[in-house]
Design an enzyme around this catalytic site. Structure first.
Site, short mmCIF file in Angstrom:
data_model
loop_
_atom_site.label_atom_id
_atom_site.label_comp_id
_atom_site.label_asym_id
_atom_site.label_seq_id
_atom_site.Cartn_x
_atom_site.Cartn_y
_atom_site.Cartn_z
N HIS A 126 -2.19 -2.48 -9.42
CA HIS A 126 -3.15 -1.80 -8.55
C HIS A 126 -4.40 -2.65 -8.45
CE1 HIS A 126 -5.72 1.38 -6.95
NE2 HIS A 126 -4.60 1.97 -6.60
N HIS A 130 0.86 -1.20 0.00
CA HIS A 130 0.00 0.00 0.00
C HIS A 130 0.90 1.25 0.00
CE1 HIS A 130 -3.44 2.49 0.62
NE2 HIS A 130 -3.74 2.22 1.85
N ASP A 142 2.92 5.40 -6.83
CA ASP A 142 4.17 5.31 -6.06
C ASP A 142 5.41 5.17 -6.92
OD1 ASP A 142 2.05 3.54 -4.02
OD2 ASP A 142 3.11 5.32 -3.34
#
Ligand code: SDX
Length: 426
Positions: free
Chosen positions: A307, A266, A365
């Site tokens: 994802h 995460h 990210d």
């Protein structure tokens, strides 16, 4: 009111079970499965891949099309035209502020940026090399020990002041985590600076000289805050909602969100991306790492890729990539080795059948760590900054949950353990 009906027949069960089906303003219809318990049935959805846990008006994601809307506004437009604090107002209120409302909002936030002086003592209990996220979880949870004046979760005004305090104090706490880790004195916030300029001042300023924030870096910081602000019912936001359903105070719920975000699957992925790029070390090693990522027997995953919802580019990653180029150009970092490896890794992965077939694309990210590293922020602080940014999303969802009649969240299970048996006679 149901728009349609789903009809379920189950082998061994008499008749047809009718389940209401509701349509939202965007996204898939939902089947209301609550009547199933009356028929002695549960749904089964480990990881909540196909489960809508709540109704919400805050954020919408279309994973197939790579769309992210905050109260209807596309993330690309907000990143281009808005600011983090204006997006905070939008997420809390479901609409953009008037000029006067925004000025008042900014003034309120500036009035809450300091933490209680006693909180400085919390840091002294940690080793200097403690992970900043361990400190962040603790200090955020401890905030409830200082604000007994506004913990009535059924009072909308109390919920609002908690949101203001959290938006205002998270940058101060985050910067304190960093300063403590490098043995430098804490920097008090400066109300003459913008939100992101103030954060950079608290991170990199010192008592011996005036800190002049670089406007390009401040703009990039604000964009990073904005891009991470909210993302629907992700793991940490769902944790905050579930914690909130027990009636826990908002600071404890946000601390639960911080703890959940820490995981490398995460919010911890941004730190893991930098560690992965450093482990790859040279573009010639990329094929080996791609092979490891594809090997089901190897637990290695390509950090920053894939994802749960997006089966297309994460729209935030596209903006992040452009911001990355701007920051490196501003800092005169022409051939950053990490960026080079990241760009080659992205190109190779996007052409590899394993990733194409599974629709695995770079996520938010993948590039954020490179920007933060270029600004001079250590990778151990990356998820702290993600937590700072996501606080507005967490508290907006927490507030939305408490704004409506609600029940404590209590999932059930498919039990496959032992049948009832008696304790043996001795
Ligand atoms: C965030 O939910 C949110 O909204 C989160 C977030 C937010 O803003 O709150 O967007 C922030 O958490 C972004 C994600 C950051 N995490 C990472 O970058 C870590 C690497 N990514 C993976 O761990 C993974 O992609 C997850 C955790 C993000 C998603 O996990 P899922 O839903 O279990 O992945 P999937 O079902 O799509 O996987 C399908 C297949 C599987 O293989 P098969 O069983 O089909 O053989 O793809 C594989 C997975 O093993 N896979 C990967 C992979 N991601 C998925 N293989 C290699 N590298 C990867 N990164």
């Amino acid at each position: 009111m149901a728009d349609k009906i789903a009809r379920l027949t189950v082998d061994g069960f008499e008749g047809v079970i009718e389940l209401p089906v509701y349509s939202g303003t965007e996204g898939p219809d939902v089947v209301d499965v609550r009547p199933l318990t009356g028929h002695g049935l549960f749904t089964y959805d480990p990881g909540f891949v196909s489960t809508a846990a709540c109704e919400s008006k805050i954020t919408f994601i279309d994973g197939a099309k790579g769309i992210l809307l905050h109260a209807g506004y596309p993330i690309e437009q907000l990143a281009e035209k808005s600011s983090y604090l204006e997006t905070c107002f939008l997420l809390m209120n479901g609409r953009l502020p008037t000029k006067e409302e925004f000025e008042k909002f900014v003034g309120i936030i500036k009035g809450h940026t300091m933490v209680h002086e006693q909180m400085h003592n919390f840091f002294k209990g940690f080793r200097r090399d403690a992970h900043p996220m361990a400190i962040m979880v603790s200090v955020v949870g401890a905030l409830s020990a200082f604000y007994h004046d506004s913990l009535d979760i059924n009072n909308a005004k109390h919920r609002e002041i908690c949101a203001y305090r959290l938006i205002a104090k998270m940058p101060t706490i985050a910067a304190m985590c960093y300063k403590y880790s490098i043995g430098m004195p804490f920097q008090y916030p400066r109300n003459d600076l913008s939100y992101s300029e103030n954060f950079l001042h608290m991170m990199f300023g010192n008592p011996c000289e005036e800190y002049i924030p670089n406007p390009i870096l401040a703009k990039a910081m604000d964009k990073i805050f904005l891009l991470h602000a909210d993302h629907e019912q992700n793991a940490s936001t769902s944790t905050v909602r579930l914690a909130g359903s027990s009636g826990a105070n908002p600071f404890a719920c946000i601390a639960a969100g911080v703890a959940t975000l820490w995981g490398p699957a995460h919010g911890g992925a941004n730190e893991a991306v930098l560690n992965m790029l450093e482990e790859i070390g040279d573009a010639k090693n990329i094929p080996d790492f791609i092979d490891r990522a594809k090997d089901p027997k190897d637990s290695f995953r390509l950090m920053g890729f894939g994802h749960r919802v997006y089966r297309n580019f994460d729209p935030r990653a596209n903006v992040m990539k452009k911001t990355c180029d701007d920051v490196l150009a501003e800092l005169g970092i022409i051939d950053d080795p990490m960026l080079e490896i990241a760009k080659q890794l992205e190109q190779i992965a996007l052409q590899d059948e394993y990733f194409v077939k599974r629709k695995l694309y770079p996520n938010v990210d993948f590039y954020s760590g490179i920007i933060l590293k270029a600004i001079g922020i250590p990778s151990s602080m990356f998820t702290v900054i993600f937590a700072l940014s996501r606080t507005i999303g967490w508290i907006s969802h927490w507030n939305e949950f408490h704004s409506e009649p609600n029940k404590i969240g209590r999932p059930r299970q498919l039990y496959t353990g032992e049948n009832k048996r008696d304790y043996p006679e001795k």
